[in-house]
Design a protein around this motif. Structure first.
Motif, PDB file in Angstrom:
ATOM      1  N   SER A 228       1.166  -0.960   0.149  1.00  0.00           N
ATOM      2  CA  SER A 228       0.438  -0.157   0.218  1.00  0.00           C
ATOM      3  C   SER A 228       1.079   1.399  -0.343  1.00  0.00           C
ATOM      4  O   SER A 228       2.195   1.182   0.097  1.00  0.00           O
ATOM      5  CB  SER A 228      -0.660   0.252   1.148  1.00  0.00           C
ATOM      6  OG  SER A 228      -0.252   0.122   2.519  1.00  0.00           O
ATOM      7  N   TYR A 229       0.295   2.920   0.142  1.00  0.00           N
ATOM      8  CA  TYR A 229       1.173   3.530   0.057  1.00  0.00           C
ATOM      9  C   TYR A 229       0.136   4.654   0.154  1.00  0.00           C
ATOM     10  O   TYR A 229      -1.419   4.435   0.347  1.00  0.00           O
ATOM     11  CB  TYR A 229       1.637   4.043  -1.629  1.00  0.00           C
ATOM     12  CG  TYR A 229       0.435   3.912  -2.491  1.00  0.00           C
ATOM     13  CD1 TYR A 229       0.374   5.521  -2.767  1.00  0.00           C
ATOM     14  CD2 TYR A 229      -0.025   3.458  -3.669  1.00  0.00           C
ATOM     15  CE1 TYR A 229      -1.072   5.611  -4.119  1.00  0.00           C
ATOM     16  CE2 TYR A 229      -0.740   3.915  -4.435  1.00  0.00           C
ATOM     17  CZ  TYR A 229      -1.520   4.809  -4.802  1.00  0.00           C
ATOM     18  OH  TYR A 229      -2.578   5.193  -5.807  1.00  0.00           O
TER      19      TYR A 229
ATOM     20  N   LEU B 284       5.935   5.823  -4.521  1.00  0.00           N
ATOM     21  CA  LEU B 284       6.953   4.294  -4.365  1.00  0.00           C
ATOM     22  C   LEU B 284       7.468   4.207  -2.953  1.00  0.00           C
ATOM     23  O   LEU B 284       7.932   3.763  -2.056  1.00  0.00           O
ATOM     24  CB  LEU B 284       7.542   4.720  -5.521  1.00  0.00           C
ATOM     25  CG  LEU B 284       8.174   3.516  -5.669  1.00  0.00           C
ATOM     26  CD1 LEU B 284       8.129   1.955  -5.492  1.00  0.00           C
ATOM     27  CD2 LEU B 284       9.177   3.952  -6.846  1.00  0.00           C
TER      28      LEU B 284
ATOM     29  N   LEU C   4       6.068   3.164  -0.018  1.00  0.00           N
ATOM     30  CA  LEU C   4       5.093   2.044  -0.059  1.00  0.00           C
ATOM     31  C   LEU C   4       5.512   0.871   0.886  1.00  0.00           C
ATOM     32  O   LEU C   4       6.666   1.118   1.660  1.00  0.00           O
ATOM     33  CB  LEU C   4       5.733   1.260  -1.365  1.00  0.00           C
ATOM     34  CG  LEU C   4       4.872   0.142  -1.797  1.00  0.00           C
ATOM     35  CD1 LEU C   4       3.975   0.796  -2.570  1.00  0.00           C
ATOM     36  CD2 LEU C   4       6.057  -0.572  -2.997  1.00  0.00           C
TER      37      LEU C   4
ATOM     38  N   GLU D  40      -5.976   1.317  -7.773  1.00  0.00           N
ATOM     39  CA  GLU D  40      -5.437   2.526  -9.060  1.00  0.00           C
ATOM     40  C   GLU D  40      -5.593   4.360  -8.952  1.00  0.00           C
ATOM     41  O   GLU D  40      -6.753   4.159  -8.210  1.00  0.00           O
ATOM     42  CB  GLU D  40      -5.212   2.241 -10.540  1.00  0.00           C
ATOM     43  CG  GLU D  40      -6.769   2.615 -11.383  1.00  0.00           C
ATOM     44  CD  GLU D  40      -6.796   1.933 -12.657  1.00  0.00           C
ATOM     45  OE1 GLU D  40      -5.142   2.169 -12.673  1.00  0.00           O
ATOM     46  OE2 GLU D  40      -7.211   1.276 -13.043  1.00  0.00           O
TER      47      GLU D  40
ATOM     48  N   PHE E 274       4.089  -2.377  -7.904  1.00  0.00           N
ATOM     49  CA  PHE E 274       4.031  -1.084  -7.634  1.00  0.00           C
ATOM     50  C   PHE E 274       3.995  -0.311  -9.060  1.00  0.00           C
ATOM     51  O   PHE E 274       4.878  -0.984 -10.033  1.00  0.00           O
ATOM     52  CB  PHE E 274       4.575  -0.286  -6.916  1.00  0.00           C
ATOM     53  CG  PHE E 274       4.553   1.279  -6.801  1.00  0.00           C
ATOM     54  CD1 PHE E 274       3.688   2.137  -6.485  1.00  0.00           C
ATOM     55  CD2 PHE E 274       5.701   1.996  -8.657  1.00  0.00           C
ATOM     56  CE1 PHE E 274       3.707   3.801  -6.274  1.00  0.00           C
ATOM     57  CE2 PHE E 274       5.203   3.794  -8.464  1.00  0.00           C
ATOM     58  CZ  PHE E 274       4.122   4.127  -7.216  1.00  0.00           C
ATOM     59  N   TYR E 275       3.026   0.510  -9.848  1.00  0.00           N
ATOM     60  CA  TYR E 275       3.114   0.672 -11.477  1.00  0.00           C
ATOM     61  C   TYR E 275       3.215   1.912 -11.449  1.00  0.00           C
ATOM     62  O   TYR E 275       1.995   2.283 -10.809  1.00  0.00           O
ATOM     63  CB  TYR E 275       2.144  -0.172 -12.529  1.00  0.00           C
ATOM     64  CG  TYR E 275       2.420   0.898 -13.316  1.00  0.00           C
ATOM     65  CD1 TYR E 275       3.372   0.257 -14.364  1.00  0.00           C
ATOM     66  CD2 TYR E 275       1.455   1.120 -13.949  1.00  0.00           C
ATOM     67  CE1 TYR E 275       3.117   0.381 -16.006  1.00  0.00           C
ATOM     68  CE2 TYR E 275       0.659   1.016 -15.134  1.00  0.00           C
ATOM     69  CZ  TYR E 275       1.650   1.845 -16.807  1.00  0.00           C
ATOM     70  OH  TYR E 275       1.581   1.635 -17.569  1.00  0.00           O
ATOM     71  N   SER E 276       3.664   2.550 -12.355  1.00  0.00           N
ATOM     72  CA  SER E 276       3.418   4.309 -12.393  1.00  0.00           C
ATOM     73  C   SER E 276       4.009   4.455 -14.406  1.00  0.00           C
ATOM     74  O   SER E 276       4.822   3.730 -14.102  1.00  0.00           O
ATOM     75  CB  SER E 276       3.869   5.235 -11.503  1.00  0.00           C
ATOM     76  OG  SER E 276       5.123   4.833 -11.837  1.00  0.00           O
TER      77      SER E 276
ATOM     78  N   VAL F  67      -1.076   5.734 -11.151  1.00  0.00           N
ATOM     79  CA  VAL F  67       0.003   4.890 -10.023  1.00  0.00           C
ATOM     80  C   VAL F  67      -1.299   3.915  -9.880  1.00  0.00           C
ATOM     81  O   VAL F  67      -2.286   3.730  -9.548  1.00  0.00           O
ATOM     82  CB  VAL F  67      -0.153   5.651  -9.035  1.00  0.00           C
ATOM     83  CG1 VAL F  67       0.578   4.954  -7.676  1.00  0.00           C
ATOM     84  CG2 VAL F  67       0.719   6.771  -9.405  1.00  0.00           C
TER      85      VAL F  67
ATOM     86  N   VAL G  18      -1.018  -0.347  -7.293  1.00  0.00           N
ATOM     87  CA  VAL G  18      -0.215  -0.920  -6.942  1.00  0.00           C
ATOM     88  C   VAL G  18      -1.660  -2.850  -6.692  1.00  0.00           C
ATOM     89  O   VAL G  18      -3.068  -2.612  -7.377  1.00  0.00           O
ATOM     90  CB  VAL G  18      -0.708  -1.343  -5.287  1.00  0.00           C
ATOM     91  CG1 VAL G  18       0.801   0.456  -4.726  1.00  0.00           C
ATOM     92  CG2 VAL G  18      -2.326  -0.748  -4.756  1.00  0.00           C
TER      93      VAL G  18
END
Length: 320
Positions: free
Chosen positions: A163-164, A313, A316, A188, A294-296, A207, A209
């Motif tokens: 998580s973020y 990130l 995270l 997202e 994690f993707y951005s 962004v 997860v």
């Protein structure tokens, strides 16, 4: 004394063989060492000179009195015998090698067809509305949004085991997405950067997860990052050519867990789209039983959103 058989011509004729019957050379030669013994010309004291018969006493042939040339022993040398046997072994070995090579080619073709079938099925709908790209290594997504767990309302965006902190305006509210081919339990946040650049299509900064799909061949965080990166490039941009330039690729830790980080710059030229590139950031972290992603993705003409994505990130965590 050497056994009877065809031996490399002692007269030096390249690629030719002369028969030795145990006592004398044949008058004839052949290029086939597997040929049957000659029916004539044996026991005649033949010369090793390229198939010519030897001359008798008083005749001129470079020898005297029917004697063989200097250094000729009258029978196959050990080396000539070795050459004969080695030639047989090489021929036999070549047959096996050619057979094995043919089998290998068939297996490779079957493997390529299987991989293509696996890579081209299922997954995220093409956001550009085009056909599947020529290279699509995405795994098949069999997950369902209804199976996503209930995450706590603690001001963080949870996806899979990570998580973020939730990003504020102008980022949209966190939302699920069951189209992501490499993730389940996806959450997202997005910002529309180019609305309706094509009919019914908008470009976004995003962004997200998620949990990496189990059983799709991810054995290490580095392996996971590599496959996801190829999937993004091969699937998210339709048939449009995409160039990928990796900026940073390294191992790291997230909450004491092994992770792999990759940041790449992608360039493209998509009809109607002002952005000609964007920065892709991927991180895969293992919590032992599962792996989190994690993707951005930040377009080049919306670089002001890169810093919030990088901050998410850096904050995270792996949920306990």
């Amino acid at each position: 004394m050497a056994n009877a058989g065809w031996y490399p011509d002692p007269g030096g004729a390249q690629g030719m063989y002369r028969y030795w019957d145990g006592h004398a050379w044949s008058a004839v030669t052949t290029s086939n060492p597997a040929a049957p013994p000659p029916s004539q010309g044996l026991g005649q004291g033949s010369s090793p000179l390229s198939g010519q018969q030897s001359y008798g006493a008083g005749q001129q042939s470079g020898t005297q009195g029917g004697q063989q040339p200097l250094g000729y022993s009258g029978q196959p040398s050990a080396y000539q015998a070795y050459q004969q046997q080695a030639g047989k072994k090489r021929s036999s070995g070549l047959g096996w090698w050619l057979g094995g090579a043919a089998i290998l080619v068939v297996l490779i073709i079957i493997g390529v067809l299987v991989i293509r079938n696996l890579g081209g099925s299922g997954g995220l709908s093409n956001p550009l509305g085009g056909d599947d790209p020529s290279t699509n290594p995405c795994p098949v997504n069999t997950s369902s949004s209804s199976a996503a767990p209930n995450h706590p309302s603690d001001g963080r965006v949870h996806g899979g085991p990570i998580s973020y902190p939730e990003l504020g305006s102008p980022w949209g509210e966190p939302q699920g997405d069951d189209r992501v081919p490499f993730g389940a339990d996806v959450q997202e946040q997005e910002i529309t950067t180019e609305p309706n650049y094509q009919r019914d299509s908008s470009w976004v900064a995003s962004v997200l997860v998620a949990q990496l799909i189990a059983g799709d061949g991810f054995y290490t965080p580095k392996d996971g990052v590599g496959i996801v990166a190829k999937c993004v490039v091969g699937k998210f941009y339709g048939d449009n050519p995409v160039q990928r330039h990796d900026l940073t690729s390294k191992a790291m830790k997230v909450d004491g867990h092994d992770a792999w980080y990759l940041q790449s710059h992608l360039t493209f030229n998509i009809e109607g789209l002002k952005a000609k590139g964007e920065t892709m950031t991927l991180l895969v972290v293992s919590d032992g039983a599962t792996s989190g992603l994690f993707y951005s993705s930040i377009p080049d003409n919306a670089k002001q959103y890169q810093a919030p994505a990088d901050k998410a990130l850096s904050e995270l965590t792996v949920d306990k």
